[in-house]
Design a protein around this motif. Sequence first.
Motif, short mmCIF file in Angstrom:
data_model
loop_
_atom_site.label_atom_id
_atom_site.label_comp_id
_atom_site.label_asym_id
_atom_site.label_seq_id
_atom_site.Cartn_x
_atom_site.Cartn_y
_atom_site.Cartn_z
N ALA A 253 1.08 -1.23 0.22
CA ALA A 253 0.09 -0.17 -0.16
C ALA A 253 0.65 1.26 0.46
O ALA A 253 2.36 1.20 0.45
N THR B 16 -6.93 -2.83 -2.19
CA THR B 16 -8.14 -2.52 -2.29
C THR B 16 -8.88 -1.77 -3.78
O THR B 16 -10.22 -1.89 -4.32
N SER C 124 -3.16 -17.13 5.41
CA SER C 124 -4.33 -17.04 6.25
C SER C 124 -4.01 -17.19 8.13
O SER C 124 -2.71 -17.92 8.39
N SER D 273 1.15 -20.86 11.74
CA SER D 273 1.37 -20.29 12.77
C SER D 273 1.77 -18.57 13.74
O SER D 273 1.82 -18.01 12.26
N THR E 154 5.20 -7.93 12.64
CA THR E 154 4.18 -5.97 12.78
C THR E 154 2.39 -6.63 13.01
O THR E 154 2.00 -5.93 13.92
N1 LIG Z 1 1.91 -13.13 11.45
C1 LIG Z 1 1.23 -13.67 12.24
O1 LIG Z 1 0.95 -14.40 13.53
C2 LIG Z 1 0.39 -14.24 10.64
C3 LIG Z 1 -0.21 -15.49 11.28
C4 LIG Z 1 -1.15 -16.55 10.28
C5 LIG Z 1 -1.29 -15.36 8.89
N2 LIG Z 1 -0.91 -14.57 9.13
C6 LIG Z 1 -0.91 -13.41 7.84
O2 LIG Z 1 0.23 -13.47 6.95
C7 LIG Z 1 -0.54 -11.88 6.24
C8 LIG Z 1 0.43 -11.06 6.37
O3 LIG Z 1 1.76 -10.70 7.38
P1 LIG Z 1 2.56 -10.80 8.67
O4 LIG Z 1 2.27 -11.49 9.98
O5 LIG Z 1 3.98 -10.68 7.37
O6 LIG Z 1 2.73 -8.84 9.07
P2 LIG Z 1 3.07 -7.23 8.02
O7 LIG Z 1 2.73 -7.01 9.36
O8 LIG Z 1 4.55 -7.82 8.39
O9 LIG Z 1 2.23 -7.85 6.75
C9 LIG Z 1 1.05 -7.32 6.39
C10 LIG Z 1 1.19 -5.92 5.11
O10 LIG Z 1 -0.21 -6.05 4.90
C11 LIG Z 1 -0.03 -4.35 3.77
N3 LIG Z 1 -0.87 -3.70 3.66
C12 LIG Z 1 -2.51 -3.46 4.49
N4 LIG Z 1 -3.00 -3.19 3.72
C13 LIG Z 1 -2.88 -3.05 2.28
C14 LIG Z 1 -3.96 -2.56 2.02
N5 LIG Z 1 -5.17 -1.92 1.76
N6 LIG Z 1 -3.25 -2.95 0.37
C15 LIG Z 1 -1.47 -3.24 0.79
N7 LIG Z 1 -1.35 -4.13 1.59
C16 LIG Z 1 -1.61 -3.72 2.84
C17 LIG Z 1 1.02 -3.89 5.05
O11 LIG Z 1 1.85 -2.88 5.00
C18 LIG Z 1 1.86 -5.03 5.02
O12 LIG Z 1 3.17 -4.97 4.37
C19 LIG Z 1 -1.58 -11.28 6.83
O13 LIG Z 1 -2.40 -11.96 5.89
C20 LIG Z 1 -1.60 -12.51 8.06
O14 LIG Z 1 -2.41 -12.13 8.32
C21 LIG Z 1 0.34 -13.65 10.39
#
Ligand SMILES: NC(=O)c1ccc[n+]([C@@H]2O[C@H](COP(=O)([O-])OP(=O)(O)OC[C@H]3O[C@@H](n4cnc5c(N)ncnc54)[C@H](O)[C@@H]3O)[C@@H](O)[C@H]2O)c1
Length: 279
Positions: A42, A68, A149, A195, A200
């Motif tokens: 984003a 989005t 997920s 997991s 962040t």
């Molecule tokens: N960290 C965990 O515990 C965990 C566990 C299971 C699944 N996940 C999933 O893994 C994925 C990545 O998350 P992460 O843990 O690496 O954290 P992260 O915060 O590093 O990544 C989330 C990303 O989503 C991006 N984002 C938010 N709004 C956006 C938009 N409108 N358009 C484009 N990008 C957008 C953010 O800028 C960020 O880079 C997510 O779907 C998260 O739900 C994370």
Amino acid sequence: MANNLLKGKRGIIFGALDEKSIAWVTAERVFEEGGRFVLTNAPIAMRMGRIQELAERCESKVVPADATSIEDIENLYKESMDTLGGNIDFILHSIGMSPNVRKGRDYGDLNYEWFLKTLDVSGISFHKVMQVAEKMDIMNEWGSIVALSYIAAQRTFPDYSDMAQAKAVLESIARSYGYRMAKSKKVRVNTISQSPTITTAGTGVTGFDVFFEFADKMSPLGNADALACANYIIAMFSDFTRMVTMQNLMHDGGFSNSGITHEVVEHLRQIEKLAENAG
Ligand SMILES: NC(=O)c1ccc[n+]([C@@H]2O[C@H](COP(=O)([O-])OP(=O)(O)OC[C@H]3O[C@@H](n4cnc5c(N)ncnc54)[C@H](O)[C@@H]3O)[C@@H](O)[C@H]2O)c1
């Protein structure tokens, strides 16, 4: 551990914010495996994150896109194909955000506009990514699309709040769009249920430290970290998993099939002992 598993493949990676992001670690591994890609996030994350640093290291270009926005996605795909010189073999959707979680709203007091935003950013954006890909016909045959997920789509984790609904939507879209993509282009679509991981987005959930530790004790192999997740994504992008589609793939060290573990029992016994001694 590089094996050229993605040599000659071109892709798009959504969601690398900083070096803890699952997408960041995945981008580094994809690069090591010979894949070439465009990085996107984003526009606001461009200012907050360090994505340019990653791009330099991976000889990649950054194209900002709000996932989005249909217009942003269209522009992203046009620029990606120009930059990479052809159609796309893999897409990683690694995006999650809930204004309700971020602002600490209780699940019984949700702001419904924010709820819709959660669904749009974290769930429906996956549909948009694929609908635009299909309309613009950007995917190569036998390509692979993965989104990330969490098990809160199936079971309740109270502080995960409206993200649980977003993940349920995301997994359902993987099945419905997976069908279309398979029929039209032999492209596979899966979600990986990861997991708890220290990132962040992860640590933004209240009580994350406690359920990170709990999940670790409840998983016979322990929690899967971001690198293990990246390696699984590499496998899903490689030609070794061509017939896997429309699945929610558990990548959780065995958490989802464990009732109780000796580590949890031992932990509770220790707490009991401490309480007895204190009493
Ligand atoms: N960290 C965990 O515990 C965990 C566990 C299971 C699944 N996940 C999933 O893994 C994925 C990545 O998350 P992460 O843990 O690496 O954290 P992260 O915060 O590093 O990544 C989330 C990303 O989503 C991006 N984002 C938010 N709004 C956006 C938009 N409108 N358009 C484009 N990008 C957008 C953010 O800028 C960020 O880079 C997510 O779907 C998260 O739900 C994370």
